[in-house]
Design a protein around this motif. Structure first.
Motif, PDB file in Angstrom:
ATOM      1  N   THR A  53       0.827  -1.210   0.000  1.00 42.73           N
ATOM      2  CA  THR A  53       0.000   0.000   0.000  1.00 42.73           C
ATOM      3  C   THR A  53       0.867   1.268   0.000  1.00 42.73           C
ATOM      4  OG1 THR A  53      -1.646  -1.203   1.276  1.00 42.73           O
ATOM      5  CG2 THR A  53      -1.820   1.209   1.298  1.00 42.73           C
ATOM      6  N   PHE A  87      -3.371   4.149  -1.412  1.00 45.39           N
ATOM      7  CA  PHE A  87      -3.533   3.610  -2.766  1.00 45.39           C
ATOM      8  C   PHE A  87      -3.097   2.151  -2.755  1.00 45.39           C
ATOM      9  CE2 PHE A  87      -3.315   8.097  -3.809  1.00 45.39           C
ATOM     10  CZ  PHE A  87      -4.172   8.213  -4.886  1.00 45.39           C
ATOM     11  N   PRO A  88      -3.751   1.308  -3.530  1.00 46.73           N
ATOM     12  CA  PRO A  88      -3.330  -0.090  -3.615  1.00 46.73           C
ATOM     13  C   PRO A  88      -2.031  -0.208  -4.424  1.00 46.73           C
ATOM     14  CG  PRO A  88      -5.106   0.323  -5.167  1.00 46.73           C
ATOM     15  CD  PRO A  88      -4.919   1.591  -4.375  1.00 46.73           C
ATOM     16  N   PRO A  89      -1.376  -1.369  -4.318  1.00 41.47           N
ATOM     17  CA  PRO A  89      -0.081  -1.526  -4.992  1.00 41.47           C
ATOM     18  C   PRO A  89      -0.135  -1.253  -6.498  1.00 41.47           C
ATOM     19  CG  PRO A  89      -0.522  -3.407  -3.563  1.00 41.47           C
ATOM     20  CD  PRO A  89      -1.752  -2.556  -3.546  1.00 41.47           C
ATOM     21  N   ALA A 115      -1.950   0.924  -8.135  1.00 40.95           N
ATOM     22  CA  ALA A 115      -2.377   2.270  -8.538  1.00 40.95           C
ATOM     23  C   ALA A 115      -1.364   2.853  -9.521  1.00 40.95           C
ATOM     24  CB  ALA A 115      -2.477   3.163  -7.309  1.00 40.95           C
TER      25      ALA A 115
END
Lengths: 184, 209
Positions: free
Chosen positions: B176, B190-192, B194
């Motif tokens: 993250t 943000f997720p990985p 993004a």
């Protein structure tokens, strides 16, 4: 059946094998694209390797590429041989609840009939341990891909460094993110 | 009928006054459109967790001293073959996109592999992306505390040649991105996967605030 006839049949079989190309394609160092369609009626994979590239860092690296199978039988990428690193193995990054996990895939990767296998950042890849320090950006490293059925294919992967990035990642990540957001 | 005839009809002026008052109340009570983020908003925003380590240049680092800047905090390790390099490359792209505004951006890469990622090794790795990026070495206890403080999972794989060998091992970790605003509040994640294009607009909003 006398010896002469037997020998003649064997020679005929060898000739047929050569003409129909069922001996595979063999190693081709210039293998950004390597394929020869066998005219044999036997089901067979027909593989082509494109966009081989190596992402190298001190002590570790990854190779990405696409293997397309235009044949009518699946094949498997089962091993990688190279003098450019001490270890080259099939691995996969999996994201589980935000945690990035690295998984060894000793069973290799399938290349489906009429489909393709994509090794790309953030997913399936060839992991390198201790790549040669002489493998500079813009240079190349040589690897040979071994398959369950097809003959080995030698490839020349272009070396990139992390800071130069990988456009395939941007594309894939954008696609995944859009997909995720559709379900929010 | 007489009753209806005598009822007071509001004048036009009165109607306008009432409408103006309603509008004023709406404005004062913050009825403007809610900020739309590409990232996931922390609601309510909370002070960012503690993050103390040693930067790749040997200087001590404390996230709380970054107040006044917008910070991107993320976790990884330099012996990570696949994702981590692209993570740093992506954040480099974000900083490039922000241009001069990136002067108020603190990019903080936190190593979760204290055994291999010495300060010296981080010094050979992080500045290759951008010499203004921080690259933190944490000691083992500080890494262990990330789970409670940041909800960051860190799991060490078995060394390739056996548990007692000094061979290669993976470090599975949360991918993250954490975004901390100028006031030191953890605002977004943000997720990985993004993209830079998704992160830049949110950072522009926070940098403009």
């Amino acid at each position: 059946m006398n010896l002469f006839t037997t020998t003649g049949m064997a020679a005929g079989l060898v000739l047929w094998a050569i003409l129909t190309g069922c001996g595979g394609r063999g190693a081709d160092v210039d293998a950004a694209s390597t394929s020869t369609a066998p005219a044999s009626p036997v089901l067979a994979p027909i593989l082509e390797v494109t966009e081989p590239r190596a992402q190298l860092m001190p002590g570790v690296g990854a190779v990405y590429l696409t293997v397309t199978n235009s044949g009518d039988e699946a094949d498997h990428l089962v091993a990688i041989k190279t003098a450019a690193a001490s270890v080259a193995e099939t691995h996969e990054t999996v994201v589980e609840e935000g945690v990035m996990r690295m998984m060894a895939r000793p069973e290799g990767f399938e290349i489906p009939a009429g489909g393709s296998l994509e090794l790309a950042p953030g997913g399936k890849h060839i992991m390198l341990i201790e790549p040669q320090p002489t493998s500079d950006e813009g240079g190349t490293i040589l690897l040979t891909l071994h398959f369950a059925t097809s003959e080995p294919i030698a490839i020349e992967a272009i070396v990139t460094t992390p800071a130069s990035g990988d456009h395939a990642m941007d594309h894939d990540a954008a696609h995944d993110m859009e997909h995720d957001m559709e379900h929010d | 009928m007489t009753v209806f005839a005598t009822k007071t009809v509001p004048s036009t002026k009165t109607v306008h006054t009432v409408l103006a008052s309603v509008l004023l109340v709406l404005l004062v009570t913050g009825c403007q459109p809610k900020q739309q983020w590409n990232g996931a908003a922390e609601d309510p925003a909370m002070p960012a967790p503690t993050l103390i380590g040693v930067n790749w240049d040997g200087e001590p680092f404390d996230l709380s001293e970054q107040a006044g800047k917008v910070a991107i905090v993320f976790f990884g390790y330099t012996m990570c073959p696949d994702v981590c390099p692209f993570t740093l490359a992506k954040i480099k792209h974000v900083a490039d996109e922000l241009g001069e505004r990136a002067e108020d951006l603190a990019v903080v890469f936190v190593s979760v592999d204290p055994h291999r990622d010495s300060v010296e090794r981080l010094a050979r790795y992080v500045p290759n992306f951008n010499s203004s990026f921080y690259g933190l070495h944490l000691d083992t206890d500080q890494v262990a505390a990330l789970d409670a403080d940041w909800d960051v999972t860190v799991q060490y794989g078995q060394p390739k040649d056996g548990p007692r060998s000094d061979s290669f091992y993976y470090v599975d970790h949360t991918g993250t991105y954490f975004i901390v605003d100028r006031q030191g509040q953890l605002r977004l994640t943000f997720p990985p996967n993004a993209t830079a294009a998704q992160m830049v607009p949110d950072l522009e909003v926070l940098l403009g605030a």
